[in-house]
Design a protein around this motif. Sequence first.
Motif, PDB file in Angstrom:
ATOM      1  N   ALA A   8     -28.102 -38.132 -17.413  1.00 13.35           N
ATOM      2  CA  ALA A   8     -27.199 -39.272 -17.612  1.00 13.35           C
ATOM      3  C   ALA A   8     -27.887 -40.626 -17.549  1.00 13.35           C
ATOM      4  CB  ALA A   8     -26.067 -39.233 -16.581  1.00 13.35           C
ATOM      5  N   THR A   9     -29.131 -40.664 -17.065  1.00 16.97           N
ATOM      6  CA  THR A   9     -29.829 -41.948 -16.989  1.00 16.97           C
ATOM      7  C   THR A   9     -30.773 -42.165 -18.167  1.00 16.97           C
ATOM      8  OG1 THR A   9     -31.590 -40.979 -15.615  1.00 16.97           O
ATOM      9  CG2 THR A   9     -29.715 -41.968 -14.471  1.00 16.97           C
ATOM     10  N   GLY A  10     -30.921 -41.158 -19.026  1.00 16.86           N
ATOM     11  CA  GLY A  10     -31.743 -41.314 -20.222  1.00 16.86           C
ATOM     12  C   GLY A  10     -31.017 -42.075 -21.301  1.00 16.86           C
ATOM     13  N   ALA A  11     -31.718 -42.439 -22.361  1.00 18.09           N
ATOM     14  CA  ALA A  11     -31.128 -43.259 -23.420  1.00 18.09           C
ATOM     15  C   ALA A  11     -29.911 -42.594 -24.056  1.00 18.09           C
ATOM     16  CB  ALA A  11     -32.180 -43.562 -24.487  1.00 18.09           C
ATOM     17  N   THR A  12     -30.046 -41.340 -24.464  1.00 13.53           N
ATOM     18  CA  THR A  12     -28.913 -40.651 -25.079  1.00 13.53           C
ATOM     19  C   THR A  12     -27.889 -40.258 -24.034  1.00 13.53           C
ATOM     20  OG1 THR A  12     -30.426 -39.748 -26.748  1.00 13.53           O
ATOM     21  CG2 THR A  12     -28.228 -38.781 -26.622  1.00 13.53           C
ATOM     22  N   GLY A  13     -28.354 -39.808 -22.873  1.00 11.90           N
ATOM     23  CA  GLY A  13     -27.444 -39.406 -21.810  1.00 11.90           C
ATOM     24  C   GLY A  13     -26.509 -40.516 -21.370  1.00 11.90           C
ATOM     25  N   LYS A  14     -27.029 -41.750 -21.318  1.00  6.26           N
ATOM     26  CA  LYS A  14     -26.183 -42.891 -20.958  1.00  6.26           C
ATOM     27  C   LYS A  14     -25.061 -43.065 -21.965  1.00  6.26           C
ATOM     28  CE  LYS A  14     -29.747 -45.713 -18.683  1.00  6.26           C
ATOM     29  NZ  LYS A  14     -30.589 -46.950 -18.798  1.00  6.26           N
ATOM     30  N   GLU A  15     -25.410 -42.914 -23.240  1.00  7.33           N
ATOM     31  CA  GLU A  15     -24.403 -43.049 -24.300  1.00  7.33           C
ATOM     32  C   GLU A  15     -23.366 -41.938 -24.203  1.00  7.33           C
ATOM     33  OE1 GLU A  15     -24.114 -45.425 -26.579  1.00  7.33           O
ATOM     34  OE2 GLU A  15     -26.017 -46.491 -26.344  1.00  7.33           O
ATOM     35  N   VAL A  16     -23.824 -40.719 -23.955  1.00  4.99           N
ATOM     36  CA  VAL A  16     -22.904 -39.592 -23.804  1.00  4.99           C
ATOM     37  C   VAL A  16     -21.953 -39.847 -22.631  1.00  4.99           C
ATOM     38  CG1 VAL A  16     -22.716 -37.150 -23.169  1.00  4.99           C
ATOM     39  CG2 VAL A  16     -24.405 -37.868 -24.870  1.00  4.99           C
ATOM     40  N   LEU A  17     -22.511 -40.276 -21.514  1.00  2.00           N
ATOM     41  CA  LEU A  17     -21.689 -40.541 -20.331  1.00  2.00           C
ATOM     42  C   LEU A  17     -20.620 -41.587 -20.619  1.00  2.00           C
ATOM     43  CD1 LEU A  17     -21.084 -40.146 -17.334  1.00  2.00           C
ATOM     44  CD2 LEU A  17     -22.836 -41.860 -16.826  1.00  2.00           C
ATOM     45  N   ASP A  18     -21.001 -42.685 -21.235  1.00  2.00           N
ATOM     46  CA  ASP A  18     -20.042 -43.749 -21.543  1.00  2.00           C
ATOM     47  C   ASP A  18     -18.925 -43.241 -22.464  1.00  2.00           C
ATOM     48  OD1 ASP A  18     -21.444 -45.549 -20.017  1.00  2.00           O
ATOM     49  OD2 ASP A  18     -22.451 -46.514 -21.703  1.00  2.00           O
ATOM     50  N   ASP A  64     -15.428 -27.309 -18.544  1.00  5.82           N
ATOM     51  CA  ASP A  64     -15.174 -26.761 -19.878  1.00  5.82           C
ATOM     52  C   ASP A  64     -16.381 -26.843 -20.791  1.00  5.82           C
ATOM     53  OD1 ASP A  64     -12.176 -26.376 -19.564  1.00  5.82           O
ATOM     54  OD2 ASP A  64     -12.349 -28.525 -19.144  1.00  5.82           O
ATOM     55  N   VAL A  65     -17.256 -27.812 -20.520  1.00  3.49           N
ATOM     56  CA  VAL A  65     -18.406 -28.029 -21.400  1.00  3.49           C
ATOM     57  C   VAL A  65     -19.518 -28.701 -20.611  1.00  3.49           C
ATOM     58  CG1 VAL A  65     -17.424 -30.240 -22.179  1.00  3.49           C
ATOM     59  CG2 VAL A  65     -19.176 -29.117 -23.560  1.00  3.49           C
ATOM     60  N   VAL A  66     -20.768 -28.354 -20.954  1.00  4.57           N
ATOM     61  CA  VAL A  66     -21.900 -29.007 -20.309  1.00  4.57           C
ATOM     62  C   VAL A  66     -22.802 -29.654 -21.361  1.00  4.57           C
ATOM     63  CG1 VAL A  66     -21.947 -27.605 -18.221  1.00  4.57           C
ATOM     64  CG2 VAL A  66     -23.168 -26.829 -20.229  1.00  4.57           C
ATOM     65  N   PHE A  67     -23.385 -30.769 -20.977  1.00  4.20           N
ATOM     66  CA  PHE A  67     -24.320 -31.507 -21.835  1.00  4.20           C
ATOM     67  C   PHE A  67     -25.669 -31.557 -21.129  1.00  4.20           C
ATOM     68  CE2 PHE A  67     -20.168 -33.059 -22.974  1.00  4.20           C
ATOM     69  CZ  PHE A  67     -20.219 -33.378 -24.332  1.00  4.20           C
ATOM     70  N   SER A  68     -26.713 -31.127 -21.810  1.00  2.62           N
ATOM     71  CA  SER A  68     -28.064 -31.186 -21.260  1.00  2.62           C
ATOM     72  C   SER A  68     -28.865 -32.207 -22.049  1.00  2.62           C
ATOM     73  CB  SER A  68     -28.724 -29.807 -21.319  1.00  2.62           C
ATOM     74  OG  SER A  68     -29.917 -29.795 -20.578  1.00  2.62           O
ATOM     75  N   CYS A  69     -29.034 -33.385 -21.470  1.00  4.57           N
ATOM     76  CA  CYS A  69     -29.720 -34.496 -22.132  1.00  4.57           C
ATOM     77  C   CYS A  69     -30.998 -34.876 -21.393  1.00  4.57           C
ATOM     78  CB  CYS A  69     -28.794 -35.717 -22.197  1.00  4.57           C
ATOM     79  SG  CYS A  69     -27.199 -35.425 -22.974  1.00  4.57           S
ATOM     80  N   LEU A  70     -31.493 -33.985 -20.565  1.00  4.57           N
ATOM     81  CA  LEU A  70     -32.660 -34.266 -19.746  1.00  4.57           C
ATOM     82  C   LEU A  70     -33.939 -34.210 -20.579  1.00  4.57           C
ATOM     83  CD1 LEU A  70     -32.957 -34.778 -16.678  1.00  4.57           C
ATOM     84  CD2 LEU A  70     -33.545 -32.362 -16.436  1.00  4.57           C
ATOM     85  N   GLY A  71     -34.913 -34.987 -20.203  1.00  8.64           N
ATOM     86  CA  GLY A  71     -36.186 -34.957 -20.913  1.00  8.64           C
ATOM     87  C   GLY A  71     -37.142 -36.009 -20.383  1.00  8.64           C
ATOM     88  N   THR A  72     -38.423 -35.757 -20.579  1.00  6.06           N
ATOM     89  CA  THR A  72     -39.433 -36.715 -20.168  1.00  6.06           C
ATOM     90  C   THR A  72     -40.565 -36.698 -21.186  1.00  6.06           C
ATOM     91  OG1 THR A  72     -40.822 -37.461 -18.308  1.00  6.06           O
ATOM     92  CG2 THR A  72     -40.751 -35.089 -18.730  1.00  6.06           C
ATOM     93  N   MET A 190     -22.441 -35.443 -30.563  1.00  3.54           N
ATOM     94  CA  MET A 190     -22.393 -34.420 -29.523  1.00  3.54           C
ATOM     95  C   MET A 190     -21.011 -34.358 -28.876  1.00  3.54           C
ATOM     96  SD  MET A 190     -26.113 -34.814 -27.639  1.00  3.54           S
ATOM     97  CE  MET A 190     -25.892 -33.350 -26.612  1.00  3.54           C
ATOM     98  N   VAL A 191     -20.461 -35.510 -28.563  1.00  2.00           N
ATOM     99  CA  VAL A 191     -19.141 -35.542 -27.932  1.00  2.00           C
ATOM    100  C   VAL A 191     -18.080 -35.008 -28.890  1.00  2.00           C
ATOM    101  CG1 VAL A 191     -17.350 -37.059 -27.003  1.00  2.00           C
ATOM    102  CG2 VAL A 191     -19.739 -37.398 -26.338  1.00  2.00           C
ATOM    103  N   ARG A 192     -18.193 -35.368 -30.172  1.00  3.59           N
ATOM    104  CA  ARG A 192     -17.230 -34.857 -31.145  1.00  3.59           C
ATOM    105  C   ARG A 192     -17.278 -33.333 -31.225  1.00  3.59           C
ATOM    106  NH1 ARG A 192     -17.785 -35.319 -37.552  1.00  3.59           N
ATOM    107  NH2 ARG A 192     -18.657 -33.277 -37.149  1.00  3.59           N
ATOM    108  N   TYR A 193     -18.468 -32.769 -31.276  1.00  2.00           N
ATOM    109  CA  TYR A 193     -18.610 -31.314 -31.345  1.00  2.00           C
ATOM    110  C   TYR A 193     -18.121 -30.634 -30.069  1.00  2.00           C
ATOM    111  CZ  TYR A 193     -21.096 -30.359 -35.729  1.00  2.00           C
ATOM    112  OH  TYR A 193     -21.416 -30.165 -37.051  1.00  2.00           O
ATOM    113  N   SER A 194     -18.248 -31.300 -28.943  1.00  3.92           N
ATOM    114  CA  SER A 194     -17.879 -30.682 -27.670  1.00  3.92           C
ATOM    115  C   SER A 194     -16.382 -30.416 -27.560  1.00  3.92           C
ATOM    116  CB  SER A 194     -18.320 -31.577 -26.506  1.00  3.92           C
ATOM    117  OG  SER A 194     -17.498 -32.737 -26.380  1.00  3.92           O
ATOM    118  N   ILE A 195     -15.598 -31.171 -28.280  1.00  3.95           N
ATOM    119  CA  ILE A 195     -14.143 -31.034 -28.201  1.00  3.95           C
ATOM    120  C   ILE A 195     -13.645 -29.811 -28.951  1.00  3.95           C
ATOM    121  CG2 ILE A 195     -11.960 -32.153 -28.823  1.00  3.95           C
ATOM    122  CD1 ILE A 195     -13.440 -34.843 -28.361  1.00  3.95           C
TER     123      ILE A 195
END
Length: 218
Positions: A8-18, A64-72, A190-195
């Motif tokens: 959730a603190t990565g660039a894409t993860g922040k966007e997903v969280l918001d 119901d759904v998980v998002f894996s946005c981790l990376g380094t 990603m959020v659209r597909y998750s629904i």
Amino acid sequence: MKAVLIGATGATGKEVLDLLLAHDKFTEVVALVRKPLPIAHEKLHAVVVDFDNLSRWSDVIQGDVVFSCLGTTLKDAGSKEAQFKVDHDYQYEFAKLAKKNGIPTFLLISSSGADPKSWIFYSRMKGQLEQNIEALDFESFLAFRPGALLRPQSDRKGEKIGVSVISFFNKIGLFRNMAPLPVSRLAALMVRYSISPPIGYTVVGSGRILKESKKLVK
């Protein structure tokens, strides 16, 4: 719906969280983080965890759904072994716990060129992760394979060079399916597909991401 998120603190993860917090379909978002988040929200349940011992927090990986946005990056990690731990081991452990707890849908940020047999370390690592998560047999597993990503205020030198090279080729009509992609568009897709996720293992490649995300973010 209830979502669980790592990265959730990565660039894409922040966007997903918001987007999850703003979406009326989601009533709760659990974010597993290494340090407290600088935001608060009535839907957000941020849990500080030790990713080396993630099973201790198995009880919060419910939804119901998980998002894996981790990376380094290799530079930030310091070695291939350390990068593999973050980009493969942590996410695979997260996937195993999600599967054990009966979460039906798993969304992963992978990479263009992901291939478990690749001679390129990064591509091989991403391919191995996809392969291992696929074997867990989620009801829906979506692996997003973007090309070059445009991250706000990115300090990744290699990424900036890659974006510049791809942008140059795009200008002369080449590699259109690999055009640099703003992380906001990847997150929105990603959020659209998750629904309403497709059943089975679905690879969403860079060309498809570019095409389908175009109208989601202005």
